[in-house]
Each structure stands twice: as C-alpha cells, then as structure tokens.
Design a protein around this motif. Sequence first.
Motif, PDB file in Angstrom:
ATOM      1  N   THR A  75       0.855  -1.185   0.000  1.00 14.76           N
ATOM      2  CA  THR A  75       0.000   0.000   0.000  1.00 14.76           C
ATOM      3  C   THR A  75       0.890   1.233   0.000  1.00 14.76           C
ATOM      4  N   ASN A  76       0.303   2.411   0.159  1.00 18.14           N
ATOM      5  CA  ASN A  76       1.083   3.653   0.242  1.00 18.14           C
ATOM      6  C   ASN A  76       1.498   3.942   1.679  1.00 18.14           C
ATOM      7  N   HIS A  77       2.660   4.538   1.826  1.00 17.19           N
ATOM      8  CA  HIS A  77       3.131   4.948   3.147  1.00 17.19           C
ATOM      9  C   HIS A  77       2.162   5.932   3.793  1.00 17.19           C
ATOM     10  N   HIS A  78       1.648   6.890   2.993  1.00 20.04           N
ATOM     11  CA  HIS A  78       0.794   7.914   3.585  1.00 20.04           C
ATOM     12  C   HIS A  78      -0.551   7.369   4.066  1.00 20.04           C
ATOM     13  N   VAL A  79      -0.909   6.157   3.618  1.00 17.76           N
ATOM     14  CA  VAL A  79      -2.157   5.542   4.076  1.00 17.76           C
ATOM     15  C   VAL A  79      -2.032   5.084   5.528  1.00 17.76           C
ATOM     16  N   ILE A  80      -0.847   4.600   5.922  1.00 19.27           N
ATOM     17  CA  ILE A  80      -0.680   4.026   7.259  1.00 19.27           C
ATOM     18  C   ILE A  80       0.254   4.864   8.137  1.00 19.27           C
ATOM     19  N   GLU A  81       0.650   6.041   7.648  1.00 15.85           N
ATOM     20  CA  GLU A  81       1.591   6.872   8.404  1.00 15.85           C
ATOM     21  C   GLU A  81       1.011   7.252   9.765  1.00 15.85           C
ATOM     22  N   LYS A 126       8.941   6.445   3.430  1.00 18.50           N
ATOM     23  CA  LYS A 126       8.293   7.726   3.122  1.00 18.50           C
ATOM     24  C   LYS A 126       8.732   8.269   1.777  1.00 18.50           C
ATOM     25  N   ILE A 127       9.983   8.031   1.419  1.00 21.30           N
ATOM     26  CA  ILE A 127      10.519   8.611   0.190  1.00 21.30           C
ATOM     27  C   ILE A 127       9.780   8.112  -1.036  1.00 21.30           C
ATOM     28  N   THR A 128       9.539   6.813  -1.110  1.00 19.09           N
ATOM     29  CA  THR A 128       8.827   6.249  -2.269  1.00 19.09           C
ATOM     30  C   THR A 128       7.338   6.085  -2.026  1.00 19.09           C
ATOM     31  N   ASP A 129       6.881   6.414  -0.806  1.00 14.12           N
ATOM     32  CA  ASP A 129       5.467   6.319  -0.439  1.00 14.12           C
ATOM     33  C   ASP A 129       4.954   4.884  -0.562  1.00 14.12           C
ATOM     34  N   LEU A 130       5.746   3.932  -0.069  1.00 13.31           N
ATOM     35  CA  LEU A 130       5.343   2.531  -0.101  1.00 13.31           C
ATOM     36  C   LEU A 130       5.403   1.922   1.293  1.00 13.31           C
ATOM     37  N   ALA A 131       4.553   0.938   1.529  1.00 12.67           N
ATOM     38  CA  ALA A 131       4.551   0.193   2.790  1.00 12.67           C
ATOM     39  C   ALA A 131       4.074  -1.227   2.509  1.00 12.67           C
ATOM     40  N   VAL A 132       4.540  -2.171   3.338  1.00 15.20           N
ATOM     41  CA  VAL A 132       4.134  -3.573   3.201  1.00 15.20           C
ATOM     42  C   VAL A 132       3.504  -4.034   4.510  1.00 15.20           C
ATOM     43  N   LEU A 133       2.331  -4.665   4.401  1.00 12.92           N
ATOM     44  CA  LEU A 133       1.598  -5.181   5.553  1.00 12.92           C
ATOM     45  C   LEU A 133       1.551  -6.705   5.495  1.00 12.92           C
ATOM     46  N   GLU A 134       1.385  -7.309   6.659  1.00 16.91           N
ATOM     47  CA  GLU A 134       1.234  -8.764   6.739  1.00 16.91           C
ATOM     48  C   GLU A 134      -0.078  -9.089   7.446  1.00 16.91           C
ATOM     49  N   ILE A 135      -0.863 -10.010   6.866  1.00 12.33           N
ATOM     50  CA  ILE A 135      -2.135 -10.410   7.448  1.00 12.33           C
ATOM     51  C   ILE A 135      -2.250 -11.935   7.436  1.00 12.33           C
ATOM     52  N   ASP A 136      -3.194 -12.465   8.202  1.00 10.94           N
ATOM     53  CA  ASP A 136      -3.521 -13.880   8.132  1.00 10.94           C
ATOM     54  C   ASP A 136      -4.211 -14.154   6.802  1.00 10.94           C
ATOM     55  N   ASP A 137      -3.903 -15.274   6.177  1.00 10.81           N
ATOM     56  CA  ASP A 137      -4.437 -15.533   4.824  1.00 10.81           C
ATOM     57  C   ASP A 137      -5.754 -16.295   4.816  1.00 10.81           C
TER      58      ASP A 137
END
Length: 388
Positions: free
Chosen positions: A115-121, A148-159
């Motif tokens: 997702t985007n960094h700014h979504v979960i910042e 923040k620089i590339t505005d990316l983030a990675v999340l982990e969830i149960d599948d």
Amino acid sequence: MGFYNNPERRSSGLGIAIISAIIGGLIVLLFTPLFIRSGVIQLPTNQTQAPTAPTKVTTVKVNSNITQAVEKVRPAVVGVESIRKTGGFFTNEEERESGSGIIFEKRNGKALVVTNHHVIEKARDVRVVISTKDEPKTVPAKILGKDKITDLAVLEIDDQYVTTVAEFGNSDVLKAGEPAIAIGNPLGFTFSQSVTVGVISSPKRTFQANEYISTEVIQTDAAINPGNSGGALVNVAGQVIGINTLKIAERGVEGLGFAIPINHARPIIQDLIKKGRVPRPYIGVSFLGNLYQFSDLELAELKVPDNITGGIVIESVEANSPAAKAGLQYLDVIVAINGKAVNSVVDLRSYLYSKTQIGSKIELTFYRDGKKQKTHLVLAEAPPNLTE
C-alpha cells in the motif's frame, strides 16, 4: 286515354322521384359514420397487419479484455483502514482513514499487502478489509516496513480469507494510449473495489512526489480519487503495472492521476519485507537551501559566479561522515554530482537514490569562495531515521 299516357301525371312522378333520391342521399351521408362505428358497415382495406411477435428478452454475455482483467485481479485489491489517536494525552479519541492495498504474496499462512506509506503513516492500528462472497472481512495487519521517500509500505495479514494473489507486470514496456484499469476504494469502503478505465497518458512522467525525491511515475486519465491510494493500476492482461498514489485535484483539472511503476516498486517492496526499511546512500550534510532561493546580497557573500544559477548551499557537515572526510564545509555550494548538474536538494537526492549505491565512490563539484573545486567520497548508509 289510359292513366300512364297522362302527361301531367308523368311530370308529377318524376319530381317525387328526384326529391326522394335527394332525401335518401342525405340520410346515407348522415348515418354512414354511425354505421361504420357500430360495425354494421365494414370498410375494405388493402393493408395487411403484421402479426404481433411475442416479446423476447435477450441476455448479452460481455467477455472483453477489460472484464477478464478485472475478474482476474479484483479479489486481490483490498481496503486498508488506518486508526490514529487524536486529542490530548488523557483522551481516547480516534481518527480513521481509509485507503487501498494489493495482495501480492501468500505463504506459510500469511499474506502480504503493498500500500502507500501515507495511508498508514502514524497509525496506531492498521486493518485490512477483504471482500468475500458473503460479506467483507476485517483482519488485523502488521506493518512489516514503510518508506516515506517512495510512499510505499508492506503489511502482513492472516491468509484465512485470501483467495487471490495479484500478478505483477512489466511497467517498462508501457505505451501511451494503451488501456489502464484502476481498482480501489474511492471515498472509503462504501465504494470498495470500484473499477475505472482510461489509458496510459504517459508511461514515464518525472514528478516531485515529496520534499525528498523527484521520481518517475505513470500518468493515467483513469479516475483516481481519495481512497484509491495504494490500489492497483492494471493492464488488459490483468497484471499490476502500477500502485496508485495521487492525483492533481486543482479546480478545472481532470484526468491527471499518477501511479508508482511496479518495476520501481519491486526492489523497495523486497527491502521492506527483509529489512523493514530501505537502506540508502548518504553524504552526511544538511542544506540551507537551493541557490535560486537566495537574495542578491546573499549570493554576493557566497561569491558564486553570476553564470551559476543552480546549486545547493551546505548548512552543516556531520562529523566522521563521507562529506567530512572529503573536506566539505559550511557554505560550500554543490553544483554537480558525477558531472551531472544539480539545481536543488531534490535533484541531488534523486540522483543518489536512483543512480548510486552504498559504498559507491562519487565526485562532487562545488564552489568555495568563488572558486570551482572537486572532491571524491565514498557513500555510507543513511541512518534509519533520516527521512522519518
């Protein structure tokens, strides 16, 4: 002489006949419409009335490249809910913001979402909303890494509820004019997994995404609205070619949306999975600003030649940093890196982050007291909190 040979009688009978004919004609004219309406008299017709066919309902099954692409990737596009604490120390007020994300990997009972960094910042709690056949499922998410620089983030969830994983395409082969499909949650979860279609307006558009870096983005006219951030930009093969990040929303502006090219995002995503951040090279200086921001009086003090209009002015040099070891000082004006002109701090950082690596040896051209000089240094790794 008989009755019928009487001239007077013949003349009288003829008059009666004429009067009777006139009266009869008038009667026919007066009563004919009534007889037609009542059905006593039926008028002949030469028109043949076509038989009425029964009404048919036709079902059209649409199976285009667009529908196939959407069907393939849509289940992998999820909602991302960010919960932030607001108010003072003694209050429990919360602020919720929503965005989008893309499930791109599933293994060992876990699924990964970009997702985007700014979504979960600054989020205290992050949740992912997965669309299912029955009803949306909300699951807690762990932040594996963010940049923040590339505005990316990675999340982990149960599948548990994950049924589809998105396939990444090749953003380097995009052409202007080819179809582009944006999928996400504009304006929140009420419009989850909305699909908009447009074209690639420009496959490579240089854009200053933030105060840190100027980067290449994909420009599209497919509608991207608040809440679409982090969603998928898809080609007609159903492959993710970009991660929707922003739009220009000025008055009178339409069809200016941007996405992070997936080829640019791949290495960032891998760093975030493995390290939780993106290691980057750095010089070890802070800046007063760009040369064009200084007044004539300040430029006179810097003693920069009049023909030099671009460059960045050093404010401080960190001890034991590559810049310190290379001899850079306060008020030095950097004008080029490896022979490439730099007009701003963004130019310098963009070059460092995209063209160099930690451990690379670079050449800096700078002015000190009006004299042009060059120095070499070896780039170190930036501290983890440099851009947070």
